[in-house]
Design a protein around this motif. Structure first.
Motif, short mmCIF file in Angstrom:
data_model
loop_
_atom_site.label_atom_id
_atom_site.label_comp_id
_atom_site.label_asym_id
_atom_site.label_seq_id
_atom_site.Cartn_x
_atom_site.Cartn_y
_atom_site.Cartn_z
N PRO A 188 -51.66 -1.12 -159.41
CA PRO A 188 -50.47 -1.00 -158.56
C PRO A 188 -50.41 0.40 -157.94
CG PRO A 188 -49.90 -2.01 -160.66
CD PRO A 188 -51.31 -1.51 -160.79
N GLN A 189 -49.93 0.46 -156.71
CA GLN A 189 -49.87 1.75 -156.02
C GLN A 189 -49.14 2.81 -156.84
OE1 GLN A 189 -51.22 2.88 -152.98
NE2 GLN A 189 -50.54 4.76 -153.97
N ALA A 190 -48.08 2.39 -157.54
CA ALA A 190 -47.28 3.34 -158.31
C ALA A 190 -48.09 3.99 -159.42
CB ALA A 190 -46.06 2.64 -158.90
N ASP A 191 -49.16 3.31 -159.87
CA ASP A 191 -49.97 3.84 -160.97
C ASP A 191 -51.28 4.46 -160.51
OD1 ASP A 191 -48.04 2.78 -162.70
OD2 ASP A 191 -49.10 0.86 -162.85
N LEU A 192 -51.59 4.29 -159.22
CA LEU A 192 -52.92 4.67 -158.75
C LEU A 192 -53.16 6.17 -158.82
CD1 LEU A 192 -55.59 3.68 -157.50
CD2 LEU A 192 -54.56 4.01 -155.26
N ASP A 193 -52.18 6.97 -158.40
CA ASP A 193 -52.37 8.43 -158.40
C ASP A 193 -52.71 8.94 -159.80
OD1 ASP A 193 -51.97 8.75 -155.72
OD2 ASP A 193 -49.86 9.30 -155.87
N SER A 194 -51.94 8.51 -160.78
CA SER A 194 -52.18 9.01 -162.15
C SER A 194 -53.51 8.50 -162.68
CB SER A 194 -51.03 8.58 -163.07
OG SER A 194 -50.89 7.17 -163.10
N GLN A 195 -53.89 7.28 -162.33
CA GLN A 195 -55.17 6.73 -162.78
C GLN A 195 -56.33 7.52 -162.18
OE1 GLN A 195 -55.94 4.71 -165.03
NE2 GLN A 195 -57.97 3.91 -164.60
N VAL A 196 -56.23 7.83 -160.89
CA VAL A 196 -57.29 8.59 -160.23
C VAL A 196 -57.38 10.00 -160.83
CG1 VAL A 196 -57.94 9.70 -158.05
CG2 VAL A 196 -57.31 7.28 -158.09
N GLN A 197 -56.24 10.62 -161.08
CA GLN A 197 -56.24 11.95 -161.68
C GLN A 197 -56.87 11.93 -163.07
OE1 GLN A 197 -52.26 13.50 -161.55
NE2 GLN A 197 -52.14 13.41 -159.32
N LEU A 198 -56.55 10.89 -163.84
CA LEU A 198 -57.13 10.77 -165.17
C LEU A 198 -58.64 10.62 -165.10
CD1 LEU A 198 -56.84 10.44 -168.25
CD2 LEU A 198 -56.47 7.99 -167.85
N LEU A 199 -59.10 9.75 -164.23
CA LEU A 199 -60.54 9.53 -164.09
C LEU A 199 -61.24 10.80 -163.60
CD1 LEU A 199 -60.52 5.95 -162.51
CD2 LEU A 199 -61.25 6.57 -164.82
N ALA A 200 -60.58 11.53 -162.71
CA ALA A 200 -61.16 12.78 -162.21
C ALA A 200 -61.30 13.78 -163.35
CB ALA A 200 -60.30 13.35 -161.09
#
Length: 435
Positions: free
Chosen positions: A80-92
């Motif tokens: 979900p868009q609401a979770d995407l930023d945090s997921q990308v930051q975590l993976l980074a």
């Protein structure tokens, strides 16, 4: 490097540990050019709200990119868009970004990734692959303005903005398409006298009104008008900026937005235009879906668009279309292997054509034959995008979140006379200064 970019870089490296220090430290430990093992699939992590990119990629995987898919199978996952930023930051932070992933909802989030050097430089990568010319120059210009100056994202969507108009109403009344602000005011006055609401706009949303302010600014002050605000080199309270707000407020004072602009939602503004009660609406090319849809009582054949007109003596150009790239995607530098590069080349070469066949307009160059079955108005937009070499952004594009919200919620007050141009610009500037 601009002042804004420098400031953004410092903020990213100091304040965003996940995407800054951690990602930089770990980028060499993951796959691809980072020195680790190459990815086993061509994974695309996207926001689940995006329903347009996957169908095109699936067709390519079975067709033009079949060889690439056999070597590195396409694998699509969603958040979900609401979770995407945090997921990308975590993976980074873990050095685990997939080969391709959607950008965050705010351009500033994508700029942080670019500053952290975890993204593929598409200017170089596409040039190495011999397909740099497959991306429309106007789309690249928009990406560079949005994401800190680099070409680090791909325009899987691309929207240009302008004034959409009812060609039948114009023709029946003998109105010429305006090319200057004064000519636009003349048409608006005649439209009101003829019983129409000259401009359909959603005051409930606010941004359709603030878009008019910024485009007026771009035409009068030049394409860097809003960048100067972001850089701190100008203030919205400066007289030349207040003048733009006053010009749009005057449209409201003359009744050109109608009596219910403050309460009109976006669907209501579309309806006003699509039922022939309003001859003009400022909007992006995403409105094509509504224009070509069943609810258009006027008929797509009776609609076209023109660029926001020139302001006499202004520094801007009528050919500089306000534009956005929706939610673009990018590639992980660490996961960029030879097989991923092959996918990139195939996407750059074929995505625009296949998307156009599916009725989507992107920033990828498409084979002209793909538009043959599109409605005439869609063909015109596609041709305009293909010919465009530069773009400008929009009023809130470079604002912090607080200022963006205040701008949109105050816009209706501006055009209904409940807030003066000076008050409006001062309120937004205060939110920029105190985010």
């Amino acid at each position: 490097m601009s002042t804004a970019t420098s400031r953004r870089s410092r903020k990213a490296l100091i304040g965003v540990a996940l995407v800054g220090a951690s990602a930089l430290a770990l980028v060499g430990c993951s796959g691809g050019s980072g020195g680790g093992s190459a990815p086993s699939s061509f994974e695309f992590l996207k926001n689940s709200e995006n329903t347009t990119t996957e169908p095109v990629l699936n067709v390519l995987a079975d067709g033009e990119c079949k060889a690439e898919n056999e070597k590195l199978p396409l694998e699509i996952s969603s958040q979900p868009q609401a979770d995407l930023d945090s997921q990308v930051q975590l993976l980074a932070s873990q050095g685990g970004l997939p080969p391709m992933f959607s950008a965050g909802g705010n351009p500033a989030e994508g700029a942080k990734l670019a500053d952290a050097d975890v993204l593929v430089d598409f200017d170089k990568a596409l040039t190495d692959l011999g397909v740099r010319d497959k991306i429309a120059p106007g789309a690249v210009s928009t990406i560079e303005k949005l994401y800190g100056g680099g070409f680090d994202f791909l325009p899987f969507q691309y929207n240009i903005e302008g004034i959409w108009y009812n060609t039948k109403i114009f023709s029946d009344n003998g109105w010429e398409v305006p090319t200057t602000w004064d000519e636009l005011l003349d048409v608006a006055a005649k439209a009101k006298a003829a019983g129409y609401t000259p401009f359909s706009a959603s005051g409930e949303q606010g941004w359709p009104i603030t878009r008019l302010i910024s485009t007026y600014l771009f035409r009068e002050l030049g394409p860097d008008a809003m960048q100067k605000i972001a850089d701190g080199d100008a203030k919205l309270t400066d007289p030349e900026y207040v003048k733009a707000a006053a010009a749009i407020a005057d449209l409201g004072a003359k009744g050109y937005f109608g009596d219910n602009v403050a309460s009109l939602d976006i669907d209501g503004s579309y309806n006003l235009f699509l039922t022939g009660k309003s001859p003009m609406i400022y909007m992006g090319s995403w409105i094509l879906g509504n224009i070509n849809g069943a609810d258009n009582q006027v008929g797509a054949e009776n609609m076209s668009f023109f660029p926001f007109p020139a302001v006499e003596g202004g520094a801007g150009s009528i050919d500089q279309y306000p534009a956005n790239v929706g939610l673009p995607a990018t590639f992980s530098k660490a996961a960029y292997s030879d097989d991923v590069a092959s996918w990139l080349g195939c996407i750059a070469t074929n995505y625009g054509t296949e998307a156009l066949k599916q009725g989507q307009i992107t920033g990828f160059v498409a084979d002209p034959s793909a538009s043959a079955d599109l409605p005439e108005i869609s063909q015109k937009v596609q041709e305009t995008i293909a010919d465009s070499t530069d773009s400008v952004l929009w009023f809130e594009a470079l604002f912090p979140a607080k200022a963006s919200q205040i701008s949109s919620t105050s816009a209706a007050l501006l055009v209904t006379g409940q807030m003066s141009p000076e008050e409006f610009m001062s309120t937004v500037q205060d939110a920029i200064d105190n985010p």
